[in-house]
Scaffold this motif. Structure first.
Motif: not given
Length: 281
Positions: A15-18, A22-28, A67-70
């Protein structure tokens, strides 16, 4: 834009949070695992509830850590193992364990369905040629999902009588997330019943009937980029995500691995090595 991606493999879900800009960055990211049951008769099964439990567990872990990103996730998509058989009722509940792409129980169904009469390369000539013309493929392996479907029809008639739709792995999860039944084009092709000669994605219904498949059990076909729906209220609460999160159809591993490897042009070749392996051109 924040995107949640589920890579649903044979042994676990990644399970990946992006963050998409302009680019795709993996958050967690988080990994959840589940089992595979190998049976003495060639069966290979998984419990769809374990897929779901792993998705819930890993999603909630990300919700605690980010929590903020999700809370701002706008989209969900999938990469998934393919050619499993998940039979569901009208409410989307699975009627039996999922038959994995590795399941090899349906040798008798394949023999009766494809290996009688006048033959070419050991296969019924009419069905072989009809399949190649209509779908550009033929269900020549005992592991192909059509034979698993017919195995259930012949061996578990009480289950078969309750079938509303035949789904693959991610399509089952999409139905559980949104309440909607679909199949992405690549998943549909992997059933080897997709009519490639149709002007728009469609099932080869006449061919399906010739093999004993009920076309009513086949879900509507959509592209991988199709927005299938938003989260059911109870699911949004269980996952800890906004109910407005849009779920996209996504793709299967055999399709998206080529994209990830950058092997997208005609004659491009890539090698895959995981629970299974292949060289694809």
């Amino acid at each position: 834009m924040l995107i949640l991606a589920y890579d649903v493999g044979t042994s676990g879900v990644k399970t990946c949070l992006y963050q998409a800009g302009s680019e795709l960055t993996l958050v967690n990211s988080r990994l959840g695992t589940y089992g595979l049951t190998i049976l003495p008769n060639g069966g290979a099964e998984q419990d769809p509830d374990q897929w779901w439990d792993a998705i819930v567990k890993t999603t909630r872990e990300l919700a605690r850590e980010n929590p903020q990103e999700m809370a701002e996730v706008q989209a969900i998509s999938f990469c998934s193992q393919m050619q499993a058989l998940v039979l569901v009722d009208e409410s989307g509940h699975h009627l039996r364990p999922a038959m994995s792409y590795m399941d090899q129980r349906a040798a008798e169904q394949k023999r009766r369905g494809l290996e009688t009469g006048m033959k070419i390369s050991g296969m019924n000539a009419k069905k072989l040629l009809s399949s190649l013309y209509r779908t550009s493929a033929v269900s020549a392996s005992v592991k192909d999902p059509m034979w698993k479907y017919l195995w259930v029809r012949d061996n578990e008639p009480e289950v078969y009588a309750k079938v509303h739709k035949w789904l693959d792995v991610k399509e089952y999860l999409i139905a559980r997330l949104t309440g909607n039944f679909v199949m992405s084009v690549d998943s549909a092709f992997a059933t080897l019943l997709l009519d490639v000669r149709s002007s728009r994605p469609a099932w080869a219904s006449r061919l399906a009937r010739s093999f004993g498949v009920n076309p009513d059990h086949l879900a509507p076909i959509v592209t991988s980029a199709t927005a299938v729906g938003t989260l059911l209220p109870e699911v949004a609460q269980e996952l800890g995500l906004p109910q407005t999160t849009t779920v996209y159809a996504g793709g299967g591993d055999a399709s998206l691995i080529g994209v990830g490897a950058g092997a997208c042009g005609v004659s491009d070749t890539h090698v895959y090595w995981g629970t299974s392996g292949w060289v694809s051109t």
